[in-house]
Design a protein around this motif. Structure first.
Motif: not given
Length: 282
Positions: A127, A129, A168, A170, A193, A197, A199, A201, A204, A207, A211
């Motif tokens: 992920t 971010f 992913r 975010f 992001p 969608r 993403t 946020v 975090i 979230t 998910v």
């Protein structure tokens, strides 16, 4: 002598009531036959319904019996030992451990569906971010986010210095508008992001919790089935995932909109190449 006209007139007078009588008798006979047929069909439907109810009652009674009363029962640790033995010589990461529960439900009940948030995800995901908020950055790292950064991370991507092999991405709202210059790099990989969608946020940590490890399930026929691990997971990891699956199945039943809710029957655990083994799923 009597004339032929006399005979014709009197024969007609006599035969007319006979014809009328015969027609009404046939109509009544037809009506009686239809009534008898309808009655027979109703009796057959009632008998079928009673037989189904008896079968359902027997299945419910069997489902309430403790799993350890069955000769096919094993505790989970023993079951996993047998299943891992069935996967010897194969890649442990490819051998999927699955639980399947039978459902005892009234005809016409809606199919059950839901999702499970596993403590140990089936697949470790990478992920990305984006944030300038130090508190959110710290929370993201604690939640297991792979890479966290702000403007310096955007610059790295712009210069092509970062391998974008992430699952992913975010971003927090204050930095989302700064991502436009790297949209061409992120977009084709599904990593751009966006608020639409979900993403972009505010929090975090929550979230990622929602998910991460979330696996959907849906009733097929009379069964609910879901993968709870792989052969290279520890017993504890699989056990915790099984507990989460059991809780999710029962919550799906409780939220079912019906007068007579489904009953969760016996549950088996199996692997990709292993046998089905009855376990305690309560």
């Amino acid at each position: 002598m009597l004339s032929s006209n006399f005979f014709r007139k009197n024969v007609i007078r006599i035969s007319s009531p006979i014809r009328a009588f015969s027609s009404s008798s046939i109509a009544r006979a037809d009506e009686y036959a239809r009534s008898a047929e309808q009655k027979q069909r109703a009796q057959e439907r009632e008998l079928t319904k009673k037989n189904e109810q008896r079968k359902l009652s027997r299945r419910r009674a069997l489902a309430r019996e403790p799993a350890d009363k069955s000769p096919y029962y094993h505790d989970i640790h023993t079951a996993l030992r047998y299943l891992r033995a069935s996967e010897v010589g194969r890649s442990p990461s490819e051998a999927v451990i699955t639980v399947t529960s039978t459902l005892i439900a009234e005809r016409g009940n809606a199919k059950l569906a839901g999702s499970v948030n596993f403590p140990k995800p089936m697949k470790d995901s990478k992920t990305l971010f984006f944030t300038t908020d130090e508190a959110q950055a710290a929370a993201a790292k604690n939640a297991g986010v792979t890479l966290v950064g702000g403007p310096e991370l955007i610059e790295q991507i712009k210069q092509g210095e970062l391998d974008l092999s992430f699952d992913r991405a975010f971003a927090t709202p204050e930095i989302a508008s700064q991502l436009a210059p790297i949209a061409r790099q992120l977009g084709p990989k599904g990593l751009m992001p966006s608020a639409k969608r979900g993403t972009v946020v505010e929090d975090i940590a929550s979230t990622i919790s929602e998910v991460s490890g979330s696996i959907p399930f849906r009733q097929k026929g009379e069964n609910l089935s879901i993968a709870v691990g792989r052969a290279n997971f520890t017993d504890r990891e699989i056990m915790l995932n099984i507990i989460a699956a059991s809780r999710a199945f029962r919550e799906a039943i409780q939220t079912q909109k019906t007068k007579k809710k489904a009953l969760l029957g016996h549950t088996t655990i199996t692997s990709t190449h292993g046998p089905g083994i009855l376990i305690d799923f309560k």
